[in-house]
Every structure is written in C-alpha cells, then in structure tokens.
Design an enzyme around this catalytic site. Structure first.
Site, PDB file in Angstrom:
ATOM      1  N   GLY A 174      -3.382  -4.475  -0.430  1.00  0.00           N
ATOM      2  CA  GLY A 174      -2.714  -5.660   0.111  1.00  0.00           C
ATOM      3  C   GLY A 174      -2.805  -6.898  -0.755  1.00  0.00           C
ATOM      4  O   GLY A 174      -2.628  -8.015  -0.253  1.00  0.00           O
ATOM      5  N   SER A 175      -3.023  -6.727  -2.060  1.00  0.00           N
ATOM      6  CA  SER A 175      -3.139  -7.932  -2.898  1.00  0.00           C
ATOM      7  C   SER A 175      -1.802  -8.675  -2.988  1.00  0.00           C
ATOM      8  O   SER A 175      -1.782  -9.904  -3.094  1.00  0.00           O
ATOM      9  CB  SER A 175      -3.673  -7.598  -4.292  1.00  0.00           C
ATOM     10  OG  SER A 175      -2.714  -6.937  -5.071  1.00  0.00           O
ATOM     11  N   ASN A 176      -0.694  -7.949  -2.916  1.00  0.00           N
ATOM     12  CA  ASN A 176       0.600  -8.645  -2.918  1.00  0.00           C
ATOM     13  C   ASN A 176       0.818  -9.413  -1.614  1.00  0.00           C
ATOM     14  O   ASN A 176       1.353 -10.527  -1.622  1.00  0.00           O
ATOM     15  CB  ASN A 176       1.748  -7.654  -3.151  1.00  0.00           C
ATOM     16  CG  ASN A 176       1.979  -7.391  -4.629  1.00  0.00           C
ATOM     17  OD1 ASN A 176       2.456  -8.256  -5.353  1.00  0.00           O
ATOM     18  ND2 ASN A 176       1.599  -6.213  -5.092  1.00  0.00           N
ATOM     19  N   LYS A 194       5.424   5.030   1.399  1.00  0.00           N
ATOM     20  CA  LYS A 194       6.177   6.054   2.126  1.00  0.00           C
ATOM     21  C   LYS A 194       7.661   5.760   2.009  1.00  0.00           C
ATOM     22  O   LYS A 194       8.059   4.599   1.905  1.00  0.00           O
ATOM     23  CB  LYS A 194       5.791   6.021   3.612  1.00  0.00           C
ATOM     24  CG  LYS A 194       4.405   6.526   3.876  1.00  0.00           C
ATOM     25  CD  LYS A 194       4.432   8.023   4.017  1.00  0.00           C
ATOM     26  CE  LYS A 194       3.050   8.554   4.334  1.00  0.00           C
ATOM     27  NZ  LYS A 194       2.981  10.005   4.301  1.00  0.00           N
ATOM     28  N   ILE A 235      11.226   5.064   3.375  1.00  0.00           N
ATOM     29  CA  ILE A 235      11.754   4.482   4.615  1.00  0.00           C
ATOM     30  C   ILE A 235      12.927   5.357   5.079  1.00  0.00           C
ATOM     31  O   ILE A 235      13.814   5.671   4.277  1.00  0.00           O
ATOM     32  CB  ILE A 235      12.268   3.043   4.350  1.00  0.00           C
ATOM     33  CG1 ILE A 235      11.160   2.178   3.735  1.00  0.00           C
ATOM     34  CG2 ILE A 235      12.837   2.404   5.595  1.00  0.00           C
ATOM     35  CD1 ILE A 235      10.164   1.616   4.665  1.00  0.00           C
ATOM     36  N   ASN A 291      11.770  -4.397  -2.329  1.00  0.00           N
ATOM     37  CA  ASN A 291      10.564  -3.676  -2.736  1.00  0.00           C
ATOM     38  C   ASN A 291      10.091  -4.217  -4.078  1.00  0.00           C
ATOM     39  O   ASN A 291      10.909  -4.606  -4.913  1.00  0.00           O
ATOM     40  CB  ASN A 291      10.911  -2.182  -2.886  1.00  0.00           C
ATOM     41  CG  ASN A 291       9.745  -1.355  -3.393  1.00  0.00           C
ATOM     42  OD1 ASN A 291       8.623  -1.453  -2.886  1.00  0.00           O
ATOM     43  ND2 ASN A 291       9.990  -0.536  -4.423  1.00  0.00           N
ATOM     44  N   HIS A 318       8.231  -2.998  -7.479  1.00  0.00           N
ATOM     45  CA  HIS A 318       7.854  -1.792  -8.224  1.00  0.00           C
ATOM     46  C   HIS A 318       7.099  -2.242  -9.478  1.00  0.00           C
ATOM     47  O   HIS A 318       7.542  -3.163 -10.176  1.00  0.00           O
ATOM     48  CB  HIS A 318       9.108  -0.993  -8.598  1.00  0.00           C
ATOM     49  CG  HIS A 318       8.767   0.300  -9.266  1.00  0.00           C
ATOM     50  ND1 HIS A 318       8.299   1.395  -8.554  1.00  0.00           N
ATOM     51  CD2 HIS A 318       8.789   0.672 -10.562  1.00  0.00           C
ATOM     52  CE1 HIS A 318       8.056   2.375  -9.400  1.00  0.00           C
ATOM     53  NE2 HIS A 318       8.345   1.974 -10.630  1.00  0.00           N
ATOM     54  N   ASP A 362      13.641   3.605  -5.501  1.00  0.00           N
ATOM     55  CA  ASP A 362      13.650   2.670  -6.640  1.00  0.00           C
ATOM     56  C   ASP A 362      15.015   2.504  -7.298  1.00  0.00           C
ATOM     57  O   ASP A 362      15.112   2.302  -8.517  1.00  0.00           O
ATOM     58  CB  ASP A 362      12.628   3.123  -7.719  1.00  0.00           C
ATOM     59  CG  ASP A 362      11.217   3.184  -7.173  1.00  0.00           C
ATOM     60  OD1 ASP A 362      10.877   2.353  -6.313  1.00  0.00           O
ATOM     61  OD2 ASP A 362      10.459   4.077  -7.606  1.00  0.00           O
ATOM     62  N   GLU A 376       3.235  -9.347 -10.689  1.00  0.00           N
ATOM     63  CA  GLU A 376       3.717  -9.058  -9.328  1.00  0.00           C
ATOM     64  C   GLU A 376       3.386 -10.215  -8.384  1.00  0.00           C
ATOM     65  O   GLU A 376       4.207 -10.616  -7.563  1.00  0.00           O
ATOM     66  CB  GLU A 376       3.057  -7.785  -8.792  1.00  0.00           C
ATOM     67  CG  GLU A 376       3.465  -6.524  -9.504  1.00  0.00           C
ATOM     68  CD  GLU A 376       2.856  -5.292  -8.855  1.00  0.00           C
ATOM     69  OE1 GLU A 376       2.904  -5.178  -7.627  1.00  0.00           O
ATOM     70  OE2 GLU A 376       2.316  -4.441  -9.587  1.00  0.00           O
TER      71      GLU A 376
HETATM   72  C1  GAR Z   1       1.421  -2.665  -6.398  1.00  0.00           C
HETATM   73  O1  GAR Z   1       1.151  -2.573  -7.767  1.00  0.00           O
HETATM   74  C2  GAR Z   1       2.867  -2.287  -6.121  1.00  0.00           C
HETATM   75  O2  GAR Z   1       3.757  -2.671  -7.120  1.00  0.00           O
HETATM   76  C3  GAR Z   1       2.753  -0.785  -6.062  1.00  0.00           C
HETATM   77  O3  GAR Z   1       1.580  -0.558  -5.327  1.00  0.00           O
HETATM   78  C4  GAR Z   1       0.644  -1.603  -5.617  1.00  0.00           C
HETATM   79  C5  GAR Z   1       0.123  -2.149  -4.314  1.00  0.00           C
HETATM   80  O4  GAR Z   1      -0.900  -3.068  -4.541  1.00  0.00           O
HETATM   81  N1  GAR Z   1       3.914  -0.195  -5.466  1.00  0.00           N
HETATM   82  C6  GAR Z   1       4.437   0.946  -5.871  1.00  0.00           C
HETATM   83  O5  GAR Z   1       3.955   1.623  -6.750  1.00  0.00           O
HETATM   84  C7  GAR Z   1       5.721   1.361  -5.158  1.00  0.00           C
HETATM   85  N2  GAR Z   1       6.431   2.352  -5.916  1.00  0.00           N
HETATM   86  P1  GAR Z   1      -1.380  -4.057  -3.402  1.00  0.00           P
HETATM   87  O6  GAR Z   1      -1.640  -3.213  -2.149  1.00  0.00           O
HETATM   88  O7  GAR Z   1      -2.632  -4.651  -3.937  1.00  0.00           O
HETATM   89  O8  GAR Z   1      -0.302  -5.087  -3.169  1.00  0.00           O
END
Ligand code: GAR
Length: 205
Positions: A12-14, A90, A92, A106, A108, A149, A178
């Site tokens: 969940g850092s984003n 997952k 959608i 999303n 990526h 994607d 990101e």
């Molecule tokens: C992030 O790097 C995001 O871009 C990636 O998962 C990570 C989640 O990090 N998403 C994918 O790879 C989707 N194809 P987070 O939970 O710390 O936000």
C-alpha cells in the site's frame, strides 16, 4: 471534489503516497474506500489508520467478501468518480470494467507497452526489465480496459537504470517515480484536465 476508491493487494505504499498528497494539498480529492483481495494487506492497515472504509473483494461469492456487483452498487450510491488500481494484482471482471469505462486507472511499474501483460506484476516486471538489458525503466498510469495493461496511456515517467545490478534496485527507483506520478494523475482528474481524443489521452494545461 473528486471521490475515489483505491484497489490494492499488498503493502500500500502508493495508497500512502496518494493520502500524503491529498493531505498536503487543497483537499480536492477524497478517498472513499480501499478495496483488496487480501485481508492482511498493508493497504487495509493504512485504511484503518485513516478511517477509510475497507472492502474485501472476491470474484466468487464468499463469506466476508463483497462481489464486484455489490461494490458497483455501493460506488454508484456514493457517487464515486474514479477507481484507482494501486498495486491491485487481480484481473478486474469484464462487466465491471465495462460499467466503469474510462473511470478505472492503473499504475504499472514499467514503461508500457513493454513489460506488461498477464503475470507481469511487482518484482517480475523489474526482473524482466533487468534481463532485457534496458537502460531505462519507469512507471505508466493508464486507463483499464479488458486486456491486461493495454488501456490508453495517461502518463509515463522514466528513470535511468543503467547502473542497476538487481531487480530490487530497479524496483526502488521506479517506486519513487510511482509515488509522484499517481497522485499527479489523480490531481489532473480532479481538475478535469483529462480527455480522450481517438486513441490518445490529452492533458489540458
Ligand atoms: C507497485 O510497484 C505497482 O506499480 C505494482 O505493484 C506495486 C504495489 O506496491 N503493480 C503492478 O505490478 C501491477 N501490474 P504498493 O502496494 O507499495 O503500492
């Protein structure tokens, strides 16, 4: 006010970066819910700490889980404007994507259209980038359509990875990007700056 819901499967850092951006700006965005397929994820802990509703989702009917149809009904009632996949791993379901056409985005962790598609998530993406000998990587925010994607690209930012020797090192550099890119794109939605013209996304000045 832009009402958004964040979907996340892991740390969940984003989500945290989006919250930080909202808290340090003029509050034109509100996170109305966090959805996950994983009840033990860090994203749910962040939701709890910030008094945000948390919804566990599954594509099949299961005790303690919401279905996508149930979520849709809740989101319609709550006038949700935008759904943000921030590390949601997952697929959608198609009818949910259809219902929210051009309202799901999303992030990526690579420069699409390279290094995307089924099975390309998290560290696997960065390992593929490392193996490819690419000198740059980056992050992409795109609309979600029915193919992994594949939706229209809204924003990308690149980073030099020429001296990276591991996938983890690339991941660290990309994650920094990101955390800036996704809040910026959400801000553009809040300001009504995003439009689609044929197969390109336009960002107004
Ligand atoms: C992030 O790097 C995001 O871009 C990636 O998962 C990570 C989640 O990090 N998403 C994918 O790879 C989707 N194809 P987070 O939970 O710390 O936000």
């Amino acid at each position: 006010m832009l009402k958004i819901v964040i979907f996340a499967s892991g740390r969940g850092s984003n989500l945290q970066a989006i919250l930080n951006a909202i808290n340090s700006s003029n509050k034109k965005v509100v996170i109305s819910g966090v959805v996950s397929n994983n009840k033990d994820c860090g994203a749910f802990e962040i939701a709890r700490n910030n008094n945000i509703s948390a919804y566990l989702v599954s594509d099949s009917r299961q005790e303690g889980f919401f279905t996508y149809d149930e979520l849709s009904r809740i989101f319609v009632k709550e006038n949700i404007d935008l759904i943000v996949l921030a590390g949601f791993l997952k697929k959608i379901p198609d009818d949910f994507v259809e219902f929210y056409e051009n309202k799901i985005i999303n992030i990526h962790p690579a420069l699409l259209p390279s290094f995307g598609g089924k099975g390309m998530y998290g560290i696997k993406v960065h390992q593929a980038v490392l193996n490819s000998s690419a000198m740059v990587s980056g992050a992409t925010v795109h609309f979600v359509n029915k193919v992994y994607d594949d939706g229209l690209i809204i924003a990308q930012e690149s980073v030099d990875i020429a001296n990276c020797v591991s996938a983890d090192e690339i991941a660290e550099r990309v994650l920094k990007i990101e955390h800036k890119l996704l809040p910026r794109v959400i801000d553009w939605f809040a300001d009504g700056k995003i439009s689609i013209n044929k197969n390109r996304v336009r960002i107004a000045n």
